[in-house]
Scaffold this motif. Structure first.
Motif, PDB file in Angstrom:
ATOM      1  N   ASP A 351      -2.378  71.726   9.569  1.00 36.82           N
ATOM      2  CA  ASP A 351      -2.425  70.446   8.874  1.00 36.82           C
ATOM      3  C   ASP A 351      -1.896  70.530   7.456  1.00 36.82           C
ATOM      4  OD1 ASP A 351      -3.517  69.380  11.156  1.00 36.82           O
ATOM      5  OD2 ASP A 351      -5.581  69.498  10.447  1.00 36.82           O
ATOM      6  N   ALA A 352      -2.010  71.690   6.852  1.00 39.91           N
ATOM      7  CA  ALA A 352      -1.425  71.941   5.534  1.00 39.91           C
ATOM      8  C   ALA A 352      -0.891  73.361   5.559  1.00 39.91           C
ATOM      9  CB  ALA A 352      -2.462  71.767   4.428  1.00 39.91           C
ATOM     10  N   ALA A 353       0.111  73.634   4.731  1.00 40.04           N
ATOM     11  CA  ALA A 353       0.766  74.935   4.754  1.00 40.04           C
ATOM     12  C   ALA A 353      -0.257  76.055   4.563  1.00 40.04           C
ATOM     13  CB  ALA A 353       1.832  75.009   3.668  1.00 40.04           C
ATOM     14  N   GLY A 354      -0.275  76.984   5.517  1.00 35.44           N
ATOM     15  CA  GLY A 354      -1.143  78.145   5.422  1.00 35.44           C
ATOM     16  C   GLY A 354      -2.522  77.969   6.016  1.00 35.44           C
ATOM     17  N   LEU A 355      -2.849  76.762   6.466  1.00 35.54           N
ATOM     18  CA  LEU A 355      -4.154  76.504   7.089  1.00 35.54           C
ATOM     19  C   LEU A 355      -3.913  76.281   8.578  1.00 35.54           C
ATOM     20  CD1 LEU A 355      -5.737  74.123   4.422  1.00 35.54           C
ATOM     21  CD2 LEU A 355      -5.849  76.629   4.558  1.00 35.54           C
ATOM     22  N   GLN A 356      -4.142  77.338   9.361  1.00 30.99           N
ATOM     23  CA  GLN A 356      -3.662  77.368  10.734  1.00 30.99           C
ATOM     24  C   GLN A 356      -4.800  77.489  11.734  1.00 30.99           C
ATOM     25  OE1 GLN A 356      -1.037  80.777  10.494  1.00 30.99           O
ATOM     26  NE2 GLN A 356       0.675  79.540   9.768  1.00 30.99           N
ATOM     27  N   VAL A 357      -4.553  76.925  12.925  1.00 30.32           N
ATOM     28  CA  VAL A 357      -5.494  77.015  14.038  1.00 30.32           C
ATOM     29  C   VAL A 357      -4.765  77.627  15.223  1.00 30.32           C
ATOM     30  CG1 VAL A 357      -7.018  75.740  15.586  1.00 30.32           C
ATOM     31  CG2 VAL A 357      -6.714  74.956  13.228  1.00 30.32           C
ATOM     32  N   ARG A 368     -12.230  78.264  25.144  1.00 30.77           N
ATOM     33  CA  ARG A 368     -11.134  78.691  24.289  1.00 30.77           C
ATOM     34  C   ARG A 368     -11.663  79.637  23.214  1.00 30.77           C
ATOM     35  NH1 ARG A 368      -9.374  76.032  27.911  1.00 30.77           N
ATOM     36  NH2 ARG A 368      -7.984  74.210  27.779  1.00 30.77           N
ATOM     37  N   ALA A 369     -10.912  80.685  22.930  1.00 29.61           N
ATOM     38  CA  ALA A 369     -11.117  81.446  21.696  1.00 29.61           C
ATOM     39  C   ALA A 369     -10.250  80.795  20.633  1.00 29.61           C
ATOM     40  CB  ALA A 369     -10.740  82.898  21.884  1.00 29.61           C
ATOM     41  N   VAL A 370     -10.799  80.618  19.451  1.00 26.26           N
ATOM     42  CA  VAL A 370     -10.102  79.878  18.393  1.00 26.26           C
ATOM     43  C   VAL A 370     -10.203  80.656  17.087  1.00 26.26           C
ATOM     44  CG1 VAL A 370     -10.035  77.729  17.065  1.00 26.26           C
ATOM     45  CG2 VAL A 370     -10.595  77.672  19.517  1.00 26.26           C
ATOM     46  N   VAL A 371      -9.077  80.821  16.412  1.00 28.40           N
ATOM     47  CA  VAL A 371      -9.056  81.404  15.074  1.00 28.40           C
ATOM     48  C   VAL A 371      -8.661  80.333  14.073  1.00 28.40           C
ATOM     49  CG1 VAL A 371      -7.708  82.910  13.550  1.00 28.40           C
ATOM     50  CG2 VAL A 371      -8.698  83.839  15.637  1.00 28.40           C
ATOM     51  N   LEU A 372      -9.491  80.180  13.052  1.00 27.79           N
ATOM     52  CA  LEU A 372      -9.152  79.344  11.901  1.00 27.79           C
ATOM     53  C   LEU A 372      -8.696  80.301  10.805  1.00 27.79           C
ATOM     54  CD1 LEU A 372     -12.300  77.010  11.891  1.00 27.79           C
ATOM     55  CD2 LEU A 372     -10.204  76.816  13.271  1.00 27.79           C
ATOM     56  N   LEU A 373      -7.418  80.256  10.463  1.00 25.40           N
ATOM     57  CA  LEU A 373      -6.825  81.222   9.542  1.00 25.40           C
ATOM     58  C   LEU A 373      -6.406  80.531   8.252  1.00 25.40           C
ATOM     59  CD1 LEU A 373      -5.669  84.055   8.904  1.00 25.40           C
ATOM     60  CD2 LEU A 373      -3.572  83.358  10.097  1.00 25.40           C
ATOM     61  N   SER A 378      -6.871  80.396  -1.933  1.00 23.79           N
ATOM     62  CA  SER A 378      -8.137  79.741  -2.279  1.00 23.79           C
ATOM     63  C   SER A 378      -8.884  79.363  -1.007  1.00 23.79           C
ATOM     64  CB  SER A 378      -7.886  78.467  -3.098  1.00 23.79           C
ATOM     65  OG  SER A 378      -7.144  78.754  -4.275  1.00 23.79           O
ATOM     66  N   ALA A 379     -10.200  79.339  -1.082  1.00 28.08           N
ATOM     67  CA  ALA A 379     -11.001  78.879   0.053  1.00 28.08           C
ATOM     68  C   ALA A 379     -10.599  77.445   0.398  1.00 28.08           C
ATOM     69  CB  ALA A 379     -12.480  78.951  -0.282  1.00 28.08           C
ATOM     70  N   ALA A 380     -10.614  77.128   1.689  1.00 30.32           N
ATOM     71  CA  ALA A 380     -10.187  75.790   2.113  1.00 30.32           C
ATOM     72  C   ALA A 380     -10.847  75.450   3.436  1.00 30.32           C
ATOM     73  CB  ALA A 380      -8.667  75.737   2.253  1.00 30.32           C
ATOM     74  N   THR A 381     -10.919  74.162   3.707  1.00 32.64           N
ATOM     75  CA  THR A 381     -11.463  73.683   4.968  1.00 32.64           C
ATOM     76  C   THR A 381     -10.362  73.681   6.026  1.00 32.64           C
ATOM     77  OG1 THR A 381     -13.095  72.292   3.873  1.00 32.64           O
ATOM     78  CG2 THR A 381     -12.541  71.743   6.153  1.00 32.64           C
ATOM     79  N   VAL A 382     -10.678  74.251   7.173  1.00 32.09           N
ATOM     80  CA  VAL A 382      -9.747  74.262   8.305  1.00 32.09           C
ATOM     81  C   VAL A 382     -10.442  73.577   9.472  1.00 32.09           C
ATOM     82  CG1 VAL A 382      -8.299  75.660   9.812  1.00 32.09           C
ATOM     83  CG2 VAL A 382      -8.763  76.437   7.477  1.00 32.09           C
ATOM     84  N   GLU A 421      -8.623  84.934   4.853  1.00 28.32           N
ATOM     85  CA  GLU A 421      -9.536  85.389   5.891  1.00 28.32           C
ATOM     86  C   GLU A 421      -9.454  84.455   7.088  1.00 28.32           C
ATOM     87  OE1 GLU A 421     -13.527  86.184   4.634  1.00 28.32           O
ATOM     88  OE2 GLU A 421     -12.897  87.227   2.809  1.00 28.32           O
ATOM     89  N   ALA A 422     -10.216  84.802   8.136  1.00 31.04           N
ATOM     90  CA  ALA A 422     -10.218  84.003   9.353  1.00 31.04           C
ATOM     91  C   ALA A 422     -11.642  83.841   9.862  1.00 31.04           C
ATOM     92  CB  ALA A 422      -9.352  84.668  10.430  1.00 31.04           C
ATOM     93  N   VAL A 423     -11.868  82.764  10.579  1.00 32.66           N
ATOM     94  CA  VAL A 423     -13.111  82.525  11.311  1.00 32.66           C
ATOM     95  C   VAL A 423     -12.774  82.550  12.792  1.00 32.66           C
ATOM     96  CG1 VAL A 423     -14.890  80.815  11.841  1.00 32.66           C
ATOM     97  CG2 VAL A 423     -14.205  81.216   9.462  1.00 32.66           C
ATOM     98  N   LEU A 424     -13.555  83.290  13.573  1.00 31.70           N
ATOM     99  CA  LEU A 424     -13.333  83.403  15.006  1.00 31.70           C
ATOM    100  C   LEU A 424     -14.419  82.625  15.749  1.00 31.70           C
ATOM    101  CD1 LEU A 424     -11.804  84.668  17.417  1.00 31.70           C
ATOM    102  CD2 LEU A 424     -13.308  86.664  17.188  1.00 31.70           C
TER     103      LEU A 424
END
Length: 565
Positions: A351-357, A368-373, A378-382, A421-424
């Motif tokens: 949705d924004a550069a560098g904030l990937q799903v 589904r396995a999902v990575v929020l990268l 800076s910390a950001a909402t994904v 970082e990423a959230v799994l």
């Protein structure tokens, strides 16, 4: 590839490899289809090595990242013992891979490999037997050329001429099989220096492994390690279990870096190449090595797991912390990596550069396995939208690393992800075939040819074209519910320079979430730019290979009609 301490020499090796590739494909005026390495995937060879000898991505430990060439029987034995005692064997880590340094290029009068028996008492069969005695599998290493990496880049030992297998393929791979090895990694330093064709060389190696297996009954995993030269994801699946897609993730003597982890992850995004028994390889793990934090280790494992990549630890198991042991051995993470479908996760939103799903379809329906990268500083909402995952309106969400069930959510799940970082997650819902992403080739109605990126280029600004359909990664597009058309996992179809006039080039560019990278894929077969309102058009209504794709006022002609394959 194994790097020397000097980064300059490493880069020289990569330059040499790339120069070999350029030489093989030079002359852009010549259609790429005329170059054997240029376009289509190779048909599967009828050899034992081409058939899957594993059904999941290989897991284990490899010696290079920690020890380089400074290995012997006692070093390997200590790591074997620690792999078992740590519980990693029980978590699924089963291969112990002896990398460069075991052999100094010596042979007897008959051409058989000889080793220093003071370092390897009983020869290489003895260490393979010890590995097997612990219920593990044994891996070994060689080079496709005459002189291996230990000759060009000696690390921890003097230069070792003759430490490659060229000219001895049948002899060496039969020896490896007779010694009891279950896995062989074949590097490319000699192959690059000698100007060998990787596709041809590795096919000969695969065939030699097949002949060895026919004699001994012992199949071997073939790990192609030519650093992505000549796009192995398009031909290696027909001859090997796994293939490196990039340079080394760490150079000996350096500390690991998240930049390198991300670069290797990006280079391995070739989902069309991956299937049961065949895996893109972004290189060994650096988790647990000095200089990497627990959060970085978790992010690293998350990316490899979502990719379904081989998990070959490279840290020193004898000094491993309890924290590292818990990260490497996390059963939920391992299960995602080892999911029996062997799918590679794909990017479904940015949705924004560098904030990937990224989303990986798992074997259980609706999971589904999902990575929020978060690649930014800076910390950001994904946000993961369930429609992007191909699921219905509601789903349950679980944070894998914290082992926390987050309950049932509606439409989407959002969370703050720390910088770099990423959230799994594991997201479970109902399959929604009418929503989510679609992946495949886009075929022009008039031409019968596919939307293609020439010669697998990844450079921003490369214009899309028509080409004979090959099902290769440079023709594999994913349409997300965010209305992006992505390729290679990290590039988007883009209206160049946000153009809105007839003739604007349709190019690939880093995905950035902007409107000039959003498209409406319509039921009448048109693909209309959200920002421009113009349609994807085969320029001049031409149908030949190489016809460029532009934006043009939408009409009724078939050169603006596309269908999925």
């Amino acid at each position: 590839m194994h790097a020397p301490t000097s980064t300059v020499r490493v880069l020289a090796a990569l330059s040499l490899a790339l120069a070999t590739t350029v030489a093989a494909t030079a002359g852009t005026a010549v259609p790429a289809a005329a170059t054997p390495a240029g376009r289509a995937a190779v048909a599967t060879s009828a050899t034992a090595a081409a058939d899957p000898v594993v059904s999941r991505p290989p897991m284990g430990w490899a010696s290079w990242n920690t020890f380089a060439a400074k290995i012997d029987y006692n070093v390997i034995k200590a790591q074997v013992d620690s792999l078992v005692a740590s519980g990693l064997k029980d978590a699924g880590y089963e291969y112990v891979n002896i990398d460069e340094g075991w052999w100094q290029g010596t042979r007897d009068a008959a051409g058989n490999i000889t080793v220093d028996t003071t370092e390897w008492p009983g020869g290489m069969k003895a260490i393979a037997d010890y590995i097997h005695s612990k219920g593990l599998k044994a891996g070994i290493y060689t080079d496709a050329g005459r002189d291996g990496c230990g000759y060009y880049y000696p690390t921890g030992r003097p230069a070792a001429p003759g430490s490659g297998s060229e000219g001895h393929y049948d002899q060496d791979f039969l020896a490896f099989s007779r010694w009891g090895f279950d896995f062989v990694k074949v590097d490319w330093c000699g192959g690059a220096a000698e100007g060998l064709n990787p596709r041809t060389a590795y096919q000969a190696i695969s065939d030699a492994i097949g002949r060895a297996t026919a004699q001994t009954g012992r199949p071997m995993v073939l790990s192609v390690c030519n650093w992505g030269v000549q796009n192995p994801w398009d031909w290696a699946p027909g001859m090997s279990t796994m293939w490196r897609t990039s340079g080394d993730i760490i150079y000996y003597g350096q500390q690991p870096s998240m930049d390198r982890v991300l670069a290797n992850f990006d280079s391995a995004q070739h989902p069309a190449a991956q299937s049961v028994g065949h895996y893109n390889d972004p290189d060994m793990l650096v988790a647990g090595m000095p200089g990497f934090s627990a959060a970085q280790n978790r992010t690293h494992l998350s990316l490899w797991a979502i990719s379904g990549a081989p998990l070959l630890a490279g840290n020193n198991l004898t000094t491993m912390s309890a924290e590292t042991r818990a990260i490497l051995g996390n059963r939920e993470v391992v299960a995602i990596d080892q999911d029996p479908l062997s799918r590679q996760g794909v990017k479904v939103a940015e949705d924004a550069a560098g904030l990937q799903v990224y989303s990986k379809v798992l074997a259980t329906s609706g999971r589904r396995a999902v990575v929020l990268l978060n690649r930014t500083g800076s910390a950001a909402t994904v946000t993961a939208r369930f429609a992007d995952l191909g699921l219905g309106a509601s789903a349950t969400v679980r944070n894998v690393w914290s082992a926390t069930d987050l309950g049932t959510r509606t439409t989407s799940y959002s969370t703050t992800v720390p910088a770099r970082e990423a959230v799994l997650l594991v997201v479970a819902g109902t399959e929604n075939p009418g929503g989510g992403t679609r992946t495949g080739a886009l075929v022009g109605r008039q031409s019968g040819r596919c939307l293609d990126i020439n010669n697998f280029a990844t450079t921003n600004g490369t214009q899309a074209q028509l080409w004979d359909c090959t099902a290769a990664s440079n023709q594999t597009w994913t349409y997300t519910s965010g209305r992006q058309l992505t390729i290679y996992g990290n590039k988007c179809l883009d209206a160049y320079n946000a153009g809105t006039t007839n003739g604007t080039r349709a190019v690939i560019w880093d995905c950035n979430g902007q409107a000039n990278q959003q498209w409406s894929v319509n039921s009448d077969g048109t693909i209309r730019g959200v920002q421009s309102g113009l349609c994807l058009d085969a320029s001049g209504a031409a149908t030949a290979n190489g016809t460029k794709i532009v934006l043009w006022t939408c009409g009724s002609a078939d050169n603006q009609r596309w269908s999925w394959r």
